[in-house]
Design a protein around this motif. Structure first.
Motif, PDB file in Angstrom:
ATOM      1  N   GLU A   1      10.795   1.161   2.818  1.00 51.44           N
ATOM      2  CA  GLU A   1      10.981   1.885   1.563  1.00 51.44           C
ATOM      3  C   GLU A   1      10.609   3.357   1.733  1.00 51.44           C
ATOM      4  O   GLU A   1       9.765   3.716   2.556  1.00 51.44           O
ATOM      5  CB  GLU A   1      10.123   1.264   0.461  1.00 51.44           C
TER       6      GLU A   1
ATOM      7  N   ASN B   1       8.868   5.428  -0.077  1.00 51.88           N
ATOM      8  CA  ASN B   1       7.456   5.769  -0.312  1.00 51.88           C
ATOM      9  C   ASN B   1       6.588   5.444   0.899  1.00 51.88           C
ATOM     10  O   ASN B   1       5.616   6.148   1.187  1.00 51.88           O
ATOM     11  CB  ASN B   1       6.933   5.023  -1.541  1.00 51.88           C
ATOM     12  N   VAL B   2       6.932   4.373   1.599  1.00 49.96           N
ATOM     13  CA  VAL B   2       6.176   3.995   2.793  1.00 49.96           C
ATOM     14  C   VAL B   2       6.548   4.896   3.965  1.00 49.96           C
ATOM     15  O   VAL B   2       5.689   5.358   4.723  1.00 49.96           O
ATOM     16  CB  VAL B   2       6.434   2.515   3.148  1.00 49.96           C
TER      17      VAL B   2
ATOM     18  N   GLY C   1       1.786  -1.672   4.450  1.00 51.39           N
ATOM     19  CA  GLY C   1       2.733  -2.103   3.435  1.00 51.39           C
ATOM     20  C   GLY C   1       2.833  -3.608   3.400  1.00 51.39           C
ATOM     21  O   GLY C   1       2.108  -4.324   4.099  1.00 51.39           O
ATOM     22  N   SER C   2       3.726  -4.088   2.586  1.00 46.64           N
ATOM     23  CA  SER C   2       3.957  -5.522   2.441  1.00 46.64           C
ATOM     24  C   SER C   2       5.293  -5.867   3.089  1.00 46.64           C
ATOM     25  O   SER C   2       6.328  -5.305   2.728  1.00 46.64           O
ATOM     26  CB  SER C   2       3.983  -5.905   0.958  1.00 46.64           C
TER      27      SER C   2
ATOM     28  N   ASN D   1       8.340  -8.053   3.523  1.00 45.52           N
ATOM     29  CA  ASN D   1       9.097  -9.041   2.756  1.00 45.52           C
ATOM     30  C   ASN D   1      10.294  -9.498   3.589  1.00 45.52           C
ATOM     31  O   ASN D   1      11.093  -8.672   4.039  1.00 45.52           O
ATOM     32  CB  ASN D   1       9.572  -8.426   1.433  1.00 45.52           C
TER      33      ASN D   1
ATOM     34  N   LYS E   1      11.969  -6.219   5.252  1.00 45.91           N
ATOM     35  CA  LYS E   1      11.766  -4.981   4.506  1.00 45.91           C
ATOM     36  C   LYS E   1      10.271  -4.753   4.299  1.00 45.91           C
ATOM     37  O   LYS E   1       9.542  -5.662   3.902  1.00 45.91           O
ATOM     38  CB  LYS E   1      12.480  -5.043   3.155  1.00 45.91           C
TER      39      LYS E   1
ATOM     40  N   GLN F   1       7.605  -2.916   2.119  1.00 47.70           N
ATOM     41  CA  GLN F   1       7.503  -2.316   0.798  1.00 47.70           C
ATOM     42  C   GLN F   1       6.084  -1.813   0.564  1.00 47.70           C
ATOM     43  O   GLN F   1       5.133  -2.251   1.207  1.00 47.70           O
ATOM     44  CB  GLN F   1       7.885  -3.342  -0.278  1.00 47.70           C
ATOM     45  N   GLU F   2       5.965  -0.908  -0.373  1.00 53.29           N
ATOM     46  CA  GLU F   2       4.659  -0.337  -0.696  1.00 53.29           C
ATOM     47  C   GLU F   2       3.781  -1.387  -1.364  1.00 53.29           C
ATOM     48  O   GLU F   2       4.250  -2.165  -2.203  1.00 53.29           O
ATOM     49  CB  GLU F   2       4.830   0.872  -1.616  1.00 53.29           C
TER      50      GLU F   2
ATOM     51  N   SER G   1       1.338  -2.941  -3.895  1.00 51.42           N
ATOM     52  CA  SER G   1       1.107  -2.675  -5.313  1.00 51.42           C
ATOM     53  C   SER G   1      -0.270  -3.172  -5.722  1.00 51.42           C
ATOM     54  O   SER G   1      -0.707  -4.244  -5.304  1.00 51.42           O
ATOM     55  CB  SER G   1       2.181  -3.368  -6.164  1.00 51.42           C
TER      56      SER G   1
END
Length: 250
Positions: A128, A130-131, A151-152, A154, A161, A163-164, A166
């Motif tokens: 992503e 943001n990451v 990050g995470s 997925n 992927k 992702q940032e 949360s």
């Protein structure tokens, strides 16, 4: 055959295929066609599940009631060979039959880990924005750069992927790397008041630094650093911090 190709592609992608069908008749041909196509597509290790209240009886009677079979398969009934391949599939644990999805053993078998004969040399990971904006690569060798990523991960439908995260606050993690510069290390020791360091090379990229007044030894190797200081934790921490200051980080 087009449908069978789509089913095999789904299996290769890590998915599952549900085929509504009558529990007798054409289902036997379906087992035969599907198992052959799975063999061709390299997903023969994926088991098939036959779920029906009459699954057991259907498979048992299919090989002995020959009057409704084609002439080719009728001849196999009287030979030491099953007219349909599902008997061999059951024997090899490739075809599993249950009365319903709540039958004992179904959940365990259905969720078992299956090793598919897939060899992948490269994979793609989507990151992503943001990451990706937080990635700061550091060149460790000519043409090779490293960076940490928080990050995470997925994974869905064989797509990876990052992702940032949360609702999770995490501190950035630094990793040290590189070869310790002995000259720089001795200078930093001197700045900390340790001026009697004696350096000895043992060969094979092994260096021992003897701190005489502190009665401590520091052994430097290619992949490790050993500090021996007679349980003086304060001195050990100081020496460790000096070593870390002399290394690069990313």
């Amino acid at each position: 055959m087009c449908t069978l190709r789509l089913e095999c592609l789904t299996l290769r992608g890590g998915g599952n295929v549900l085929i509504p069908c009558y529990p007798t008749g054409v289902v036997y041909d379906l087992f035969e066609c599907l198992s052959g196509k799975m063999q061709e597509s390299g997903v023969a290790n994926c088991p098939m599940f036959f779920i029906s209240p009459v699954a057991d009886m259907s498979l048992a009677y299919s090989n002995i009631l020959a009057e409704w079979l084609s002439s080719v398969k009728q001849n196999k009934v009287y030979a030491p060979e099953e007219p349909f391949p599902h008997a061999l599939l059951v024997k090899n644990n490739k075809l599993k039959h249950f009365k319903h999805i709540y039958s004992e053993g179904f959940s365990t078998d259905f969720q078992e880990v299956i090793n598919l004969p897939l060899k992948r040399k490269q994979g793609q990971v989507l990151i992503e924005t943001n990451v990706a904006q937080k990635i700061v690569p550091v060149e460790v060798k000519p043409g090779i750069s490293l960076s940490t990523v928080t990050g995470s991960l997925n994974v869905k439908d064989n797509i990876h992927k990052i992702q940032e995260l949360s609702d999770i606050k995490s501190k950035p993690v630094k990793y040290e790397w590189g070869t310790l510069n002995i000259t720089e290390f001795l200078q930093k020791l001197s700045q900390e008041g340790i001026t009697d360091a004696k350096v000895e090379s043992l060969g094979g990229n092994v260096v021992v630094i003897h701190l005489q007044a502190e009665d401590a030894l520091i052994q430097l190797e290619d992949n490790s650093t050993h500090v021996v200081c007679n349980a003086d934790e304060k001195l050990r921490t100081k020496l460790r911090n000096i070593v870390m200051q002399c290394l690069k980080e990313f």
